[in-house]
Design an enzyme around this catalytic site. Structure first.
Site, PDB file in Angstrom:
ATOM      1  N   GLY A  17       0.780  -1.239   0.000  1.00  0.00           N
ATOM      2  CA  GLY A  17       0.000   0.000   0.000  1.00  0.00           C
ATOM      3  C   GLY A  17       0.808   1.283   0.000  1.00  0.00           C
ATOM      4  N   SER A  18       2.092   1.208  -0.362  1.00  0.00           N
ATOM      5  CA  SER A  18       2.889   2.436  -0.295  1.00  0.00           C
ATOM      6  C   SER A  18       2.492   3.442  -1.372  1.00  0.00           C
ATOM      7  CB  SER A  18       4.389   2.131  -0.361  1.00  0.00           C
ATOM      8  OG  SER A  18       4.787   1.736  -1.649  1.00  0.00           O
ATOM      9  N   ASN A  19       2.064   2.966  -2.536  1.00  0.00           N
ATOM     10  CA  ASN A  19       1.604   3.913  -3.567  1.00  0.00           C
ATOM     11  C   ASN A  19       0.300   4.582  -3.166  1.00  0.00           C
ATOM     12  OD1 ASN A  19       3.322   4.097  -6.090  1.00  0.00           O
ATOM     13  ND2 ASN A  19       3.332   1.885  -5.702  1.00  0.00           N
ATOM     14  N   MET A  95      -3.128  -7.426  -7.284  1.00  0.00           N
ATOM     15  CA  MET A  95      -2.455  -8.544  -7.958  1.00  0.00           C
ATOM     16  C   MET A  95      -3.400  -9.409  -8.793  1.00  0.00           C
ATOM     17  SD  MET A  95       0.533  -7.816  -7.186  1.00  0.00           S
ATOM     18  CE  MET A  95       1.490  -9.225  -7.724  1.00  0.00           C
ATOM     19  N   ARG A  96      -4.419  -8.780  -9.383  1.00  0.00           N
ATOM     20  CA  ARG A  96      -5.354  -9.532 -10.222  1.00  0.00           C
ATOM     21  C   ARG A  96      -5.658  -8.751 -11.483  1.00  0.00           C
ATOM     22  NH1 ARG A  96      -7.851 -13.523  -7.642  1.00  0.00           N
ATOM     23  NH2 ARG A  96      -7.394 -13.568  -5.422  1.00  0.00           N
ATOM     24  N   LEU A  97      -6.005  -9.503 -12.508  1.00  0.00           N
ATOM     25  CA  LEU A  97      -6.516  -8.875 -13.733  1.00  0.00           C
ATOM     26  C   LEU A  97      -7.958  -8.476 -13.494  1.00  0.00           C
ATOM     27  CD1 LEU A  97      -5.469 -11.073 -16.800  1.00  0.00           C
ATOM     28  CD2 LEU A  97      -4.959  -8.653 -16.407  1.00  0.00           C
ATOM     29  N   ASN A 112      -3.568   2.064 -13.455  1.00  0.00           N
ATOM     30  CA  ASN A 112      -2.682   1.147 -12.730  1.00  0.00           C
ATOM     31  C   ASN A 112      -1.268   1.711 -12.746  1.00  0.00           C
ATOM     32  OD1 ASN A 112      -1.781  -1.379 -11.539  1.00  0.00           O
ATOM     33  ND2 ASN A 112      -0.994  -1.948 -13.557  1.00  0.00           N
ATOM     34  N   HIS A 114       2.771   0.405 -12.693  1.00  0.00           N
ATOM     35  CA  HIS A 114       3.566  -0.798 -12.946  1.00  0.00           C
ATOM     36  C   HIS A 114       5.057  -0.430 -12.918  1.00  0.00           C
ATOM     37  CE1 HIS A 114       4.468  -4.753 -14.531  1.00  0.00           C
ATOM     38  NE2 HIS A 114       5.318  -4.161 -15.364  1.00  0.00           N
TER      39      HIS A 114
END
Ligand code: GRF
Length: 192
Positions: A17-19, A95-97, A112, A114
């Site tokens: 959760g740092s972002n 961590m899911r599509l 998102n 990345h």
């Protein structure tokens, strides 16, 4: 600005959760005009849940195994986000599509972050992929989410130099520092 809809953010997280914290920090400091409305998390042990609690941010745990099909799982997330008045969904270590049920609920409003310069190194362990491939420059990307993993239109990028004796840990830390700057800037630049 008069008449302009304020960005009402819902975060989707699975881990640290740092972002998310970088964005809420910029909001709290008055440098990002937006509101954080809710955190949706798919993992009961995620540190992001404690972070959200400390910040007084509502969080909802929605686990994939609680639903027979992905559609029902995504409908539950959409309900929670709509229930909190969200108009911008930020995937920050989710961590899911996400599939069509979700994306059609927030068309053009799901982004998102990345840890690579997409389209290079999509998917898991992007920093390790970059090191293994021997690139000299990598970085991070904020992009719109579509059904292709890490494949939607690019919004913003930041470059990070790979150092000669880099490790995955050191490189990841330098990329993460850039992520924390890039994500709030990319959100600020969005014209909803
Ligand atoms: C970040 O590296 C992000 O780019 C990737 O997952 C990681 C999440 O980190 N999608 P955090 O949970 O925001 O600390």
């Amino acid at each position: 600005m008069p008449g302009r809809v304020k960005k009402a953010i819902g975060f989707l997280v699975s881990g640290r959760g740092s972002n998310m914290a970088a964005v809420t920090g910029e909001i709290a400091a008055g440098r990002l005009e937006a509101e954080a409305r809710v955190v949706i998390c798919d993992h009961p042990e995620a540190p992001a849940l404690a972070l959200a609690k400390n910040q007084g941010l509502p969080s909802v745990l929605i686990e994939r195994q609680g639903y027979p099909r992905r559609q029902a799982f995504e409908e539950a997330m959409v309900r929670a986000l709509r229930g909190h008045g969200v108009n911008l969904v930020v995937l920050a270590g989710f961590m899911r599509l996400v599939g069509p049920t979700f994306l059609s609920a927030f068309p053009g409003r799901t982004i998102n972050i990345h840890p690579s310069l997409l389209p290079a190194f999509p998917g898991l362990e992007a920093q390790r992929q970059a090191l293994d491939r021997g690139v000299k420059i990598t970085g991070c990307t904020v992009h719109y989410v579509n059904e292709i993993m890490d494949g939607g239109p690019i919004i913003a990028q930041a470059a990070v130099m790979v150092e000669p004796d880099d490790t995955v840990e050191r490189l990841s830390a330098r990329i993460l520092a850039q992520e924390h700057k890039l994500l709030p800037l990319a959100i600020a630049a969005l014209d909803l």
